[in-house]
Design a protein around this motif. Structure first.
Motif, PDB file in Angstrom:
ATOM      1  N   TYR A  74     -93.004  -1.687 -78.766  1.00  0.00           N
ATOM      2  CA  TYR A  74     -94.324  -1.805 -78.163  1.00  0.00           C
ATOM      3  C   TYR A  74     -94.316  -1.362 -76.692  1.00  0.00           C
ATOM      4  N   TYR A  75     -93.288  -1.744 -75.942  1.00  0.00           N
ATOM      5  CA  TYR A  75     -93.270  -1.493 -74.507  1.00  0.00           C
ATOM      6  C   TYR A  75     -92.623  -0.179 -74.091  1.00  0.00           C
ATOM      7  N   VAL A  76     -91.898   0.465 -74.981  1.00  0.00           N
ATOM      8  CA  VAL A  76     -91.345   1.786 -74.659  1.00  0.00           C
ATOM      9  C   VAL A  76     -92.510   2.774 -74.585  1.00  0.00           C
ATOM     10  N   PRO A  77     -92.545   3.621 -73.564  1.00  0.00           N
ATOM     11  CA  PRO A  77     -93.656   4.576 -73.450  1.00  0.00           C
ATOM     12  C   PRO A  77     -93.776   5.464 -74.698  1.00  0.00           C
ATOM     13  N   THR A  78     -95.017   5.806 -75.037  1.00  0.00           N
ATOM     14  CA  THR A  78     -95.275   6.618 -76.227  1.00  0.00           C
ATOM     15  C   THR A  78     -95.320   8.093 -75.831  1.00  0.00           C
ATOM     16  N   GLU A  79     -94.213   8.590 -75.391  1.00  0.00           N
ATOM     17  CA  GLU A  79     -94.061  10.010 -75.069  1.00  0.00           C
ATOM     18  C   GLU A  79     -92.585  10.353 -75.190  1.00  0.00           C
TER      19      GLU A  79
END
Length: 170
Positions: A74-79
């Motif tokens: 959830y907290y890892v960036p989505t890129e």
């Protein structure tokens, strides 16, 4: 304790008694009086509760690791970002740094948690998290049911030890 049975035995004994009463309705009172299916019960309530608690503590560690994985996703960036970094200290040339630190190239490689594309997050959710949560739920549910339906208290203690051992194999 001689009339106390686990759930499966008790239901079978009750089924047989009730079936005989249906087959021989004219002897229903005599069948009720003479055929005793026993009781479904516990030998020692508190020992059973402690055994279930020990089992659930073992199972909860697996749930906690799954929840940590969900938190990371959830907290890892989505890129898309690189997870490996190669960096040489800037205070000297690479060969001098290797000589001073007495190390090889692997010392300059760093692993980090970085961004993850959305489709990889969905793949992790579908292939890893959902099956793990399903398996956890079924393990907890059937493990508690197994412990609660074990007739003898010695068997409950042996079974909780065996279940905890099996859960700790991974």
């Amino acid at each position: 304790a001689g009339r106390m049975y686990d759930y499966a035995s008790w239901t079978t004994r009750t089924y047989v008694r009730d079936s005989l009463k249906i087959l021989f309705p004219h002897k229903a009172d005599e069948i009720q009086e003479k055929i005793d299916p026993g009781e479904y019960g516990l030998e020692n309530y508190w020992v059973r509760i402690v055994c279930v608690f020990i089992f659930m503590m073992s199972v909860m560690s697996d749930l906690r690791s799954t929840m940590d994985f969900i938190y990371i996703l959830y907290y890892v960036p989505t890129e898309a970002q690189p997870w490996i970094e190669y960096s040489v200290p800037s205070w000297a040339p690479k060969e001098k740094v290797k000589e001073v630190l007495e190390c090889g190239e692997e010392r300059f490689i760093k692993f980090k948690i970085a961004g993850m594309p959305r489709y990889w997050k969905v793949i992790n959710l579908i292939i890893i998290i959902i099956p793990k949560l399903f398996i956890w739920k079924k393990t907890a549910e059937y493990g508690v049911m197994f412990l609660m339906e074990t007739a003898g208290i010695e068997d409950v203690i042996v079974n909780v030890t065996a279940l905890t051992f099996i859960l700790n194999l991974d």
